[in-house]
Write an enzyme that holds these catalytic residues in place. Sequence first.
Site, PDB file in Angstrom:
ATOM      1  CB  SER A   1      -0.927  -0.005   1.217  1.00  0.00           C
ATOM      2  OG  SER A   1      -0.194   0.050   2.409  1.00  0.00           O
TER       3      SER A   1
ATOM      4  CG  ASP B   1      -1.494   2.136   8.578  1.00  0.00           C
ATOM      5  OD1 ASP B   1      -2.211   3.047   8.093  1.00  0.00           O
ATOM      6  OD2 ASP B   1      -0.450   1.724   8.027  1.00  0.00           O
TER       7      ASP B   1
ATOM      8  CG  HIS C   1       7.634  -3.540   8.954  1.00  0.00           C
ATOM      9  ND1 HIS C   1       7.063  -4.788   9.032  1.00  0.00           N
ATOM     10  CD2 HIS C   1       6.608  -2.666   9.203  1.00  0.00           C
ATOM     11  CE1 HIS C   1       5.772  -4.665   9.298  1.00  0.00           C
ATOM     12  NE2 HIS C   1       5.480  -3.411   9.418  1.00  0.00           N
TER      13      HIS C   1
ATOM     14  CD  GLU D   1       1.218   4.038   9.849  1.00  0.00           C
ATOM     15  OE1 GLU D   1       1.505   3.488  10.944  1.00  0.00           O
ATOM     16  OE2 GLU D   1       1.632   3.611   8.769  1.00  0.00           O
TER      17      GLU D   1
ATOM     18  CD  GLU E   1      -0.056  -1.892   8.996  1.00  0.00           C
ATOM     19  OE1 GLU E   1       0.558  -1.431   9.981  1.00  0.00           O
ATOM     20  OE2 GLU E   1       0.337  -1.776   7.828  1.00  0.00           O
TER      21      GLU E   1
ATOM     22  CG  ASP F   1       3.025   5.168   5.822  1.00  0.00           C
ATOM     23  OD1 ASP F   1       4.049   5.454   5.187  1.00  0.00           O
ATOM     24  OD2 ASP F   1       2.484   4.040   5.729  1.00  0.00           O
TER      25      ASP F   1
ATOM     26  CE  LYS G   1       5.838   2.255   5.739  1.00  0.00           C
ATOM     27  NZ  LYS G   1       4.560   2.287   4.977  1.00  0.00           N
TER      28      LYS G   1
ATOM     29  CD  GLU H   1       2.777  -5.078   7.669  1.00  0.00           C
ATOM     30  OE1 GLU H   1       2.283  -4.751   8.765  1.00  0.00           O
ATOM     31  OE2 GLU H   1       3.064  -4.254   6.780  1.00  0.00           O
TER      32      GLU H   1
ATOM     33  CG  HIS I   1      -2.086  -5.707   4.326  1.00  0.00           C
ATOM     34  ND1 HIS I   1      -1.124  -5.261   5.207  1.00  0.00           N
ATOM     35  CD2 HIS I   1      -1.851  -5.056   3.157  1.00  0.00           C
ATOM     36  CE1 HIS I   1      -0.358  -4.375   4.596  1.00  0.00           C
ATOM     37  NE2 HIS I   1      -0.776  -4.226   3.362  1.00  0.00           N
TER      38      HIS I   1
ATOM     39  CE  LYS J   1       3.237   0.021  10.602  1.00  0.00           C
ATOM     40  NZ  LYS J   1       2.415   0.915   9.805  1.00  0.00           N
TER      41      LYS J   1
HETATM   42  P1  PGA Z   1       3.249  -1.185   3.037  1.00  0.00           P
HETATM   43  O1  PGA Z   1       2.256  -1.128   4.289  1.00  0.00           O
HETATM   44  O2  PGA Z   1       4.608  -1.545   3.478  1.00  0.00           O
HETATM   45  O3  PGA Z   1       2.560  -2.248   2.211  1.00  0.00           O
HETATM   46  O4  PGA Z   1       3.189   0.183   2.397  1.00  0.00           O
HETATM   47  C1  PGA Z   1       2.595  -0.661   5.515  1.00  0.00           C
HETATM   48  C2  PGA Z   1       1.975   0.642   5.892  1.00  0.00           C
HETATM   49  O5  PGA Z   1       1.061   1.171   5.208  1.00  0.00           O
HETATM   50  O6  PGA Z   1       2.385   1.192   6.913  1.00  0.00           O
HETATM   51 ZN    ZN Z   2       0.963   3.002   6.892  1.00  0.00          ZN
END
Ligand code: PGA
Ligand code: ZN
Length: 414
Positions: free
Chosen positions: A44, A243, A366, A287, A165, A313, A338, A206, A156, A389
Site C-alpha cells: 500500500s 493504520d 518496516h 496512522e 493494521e 505515512d 521508511k 506482516e 491485507h 514498527k
Molecule cells: P506497506 O504497508 O509496506 O505495504 O506500504 C505498511 C503501511 O502502510 O504502513
Molecule cells: Zn501506513
Amino acid sequence: MFITEIAKISAREIYDSRGNPTIETTVQLRCGARGVASVPSGASTGAHEAWELRDGGDRLMGRGVLQAVSHVEGEIAQTLIGKSPLNQRRLDETLCQMDGTENLSRLGANAILSVSMACARAAAAALHLPLYRYLGGLPAGKLPGVMMNVLNGGLHAANNVDIQEFMLTPVSAGSVQQAVRMGVEVYHALKSLLHEKGLSISVGDEGGFAPDIPGDEDALVLLEEAVRRAGMVPGQDVCFSLDPAASGWQDGVGGYQLPKRGRRMSREEIVEFFTELAGRHPLFSLEDPLGEEDFQGFARLKQALPGCLIVGDDLFVTNQARVQTGVAAASAGALLVKPNQAGTLTRAMDAAREARQAGMALIVSHRSGETDSDFIADLAVAMGADFLKAGAPARGERVAKYNRLMAIESELHS
Ligand code: PGA
Ligand code: ZN
C-alpha cells in the site's frame, strides 16, 4: 585519522518475504571491512514515494530488479570506487546527483538505497562500531517502544475489516525486552481466542492474523479480550495503534468510501468515526486516517483527538518537504520513517530531523515485503525514535528487527 576507501561494489537479485525480487548490495572497503544491505518493498505505497525500479516484461511477473543491479555494478560502482565511505551525506548526495531525477527513477531508489545502506554498514564495520552508534552516536534517551501489527484488514486481508493494521502498543513496559514479551503474550492469547471462536489463525504478510470478523470495531473488542486473557489491562498496559491506510479509501472526488462496507463518508464523517472509536477504545495512535493529500483533514482530526498520536505515512512519505507542509498545517504528531520511501539514508534522516525539530514523534517502520535485514532496528535507535514498527512478533523477517532491538538494549546495559 582513519582513512579507507570503497574498493568494490557488487549487487544481486534476492527474494523478499512475499517471494518478490529485491536487491542486495555489498560494499567492500580497501581496509577489508564490508557492508551488506537489502531493500524492502511496500504494497500500500504512497503516491509520492521514491521510485522502485522494476524490469517489466515477462520474467518474474515483471518485478525483476536486474536493471537496478546493473546500475549498482556499473555506473554507481564506477563513480563511488575510490571514495571515502565515511561521509554518508556526501555519498548520498553524489548518488542523487548521478540519478538526476527528484524521485530517483533513473537509477532506481531501490538501487540507490541499497548502496546508501551498505556503505553505512561498511563504514561502521571499518570503525568497529555498532551500526546504531555509527549512525547516531550513543543513544541519549530511552530506546524505542514497539508497535506490533497483530490483526489485519484492508488490502491485507479478505475479511470485512476496512482498517489495514491493528497494532499492539505496550505502554507500561519498562524495557524493550518487556515490551516485546508483552506483545508476544497478547499475540498468543489472541491466537488461542481466535482458535476457540472457530476463526482463522492463518497470518498475513506482516504476521498478523486475518480472521473473518464482521467489522472494524469487532477487531478492537477481540484485541481487548486478548489483552485481558494475557493478564494485562487494555488502556493501562497495552493500547492500540491503528493504520487505516485511508489513502485507499478515497473516492476520487474529494470524499471517501470504505471499500469493504461500501459506506460513503465525507472527511467530517471520517473525523467523527475515529473520534467516536477513540472514545470507546484505548487508541494510542492513528496512522494515515485520511487521504495522502488531505493535510487539512489530518489537522482537523488532530485537533479533535488531542490524546491520540496522529501519524503520517503516505502523507509524508519520509520526505522533508512534505514534512514541512505538514508542520505548517499542524497535520500530524508523528512521522513514520521508511527509508525506501526516501531513497537514501540521508534523505530519511533529514525528514526525521525536520519532524523532530517541530516536536513530532518518530516511528521507524518496516514494509509489508521485507528481508531478514535488521537495519531499521539500529536506525530507530540512532534516530532516538519513539517506536519501532515491524509487524507481528512472528515470521523471521519481522522478529529479526525486534530481536536486534533487544540485543542493542542488552549491549547498552552491559
Ligand atoms: P506497506 O504497508 O509496506 O505495504 O506500504 C505498511 C503501511 O502502510 O504502513
Ligand atoms: Zn501506513
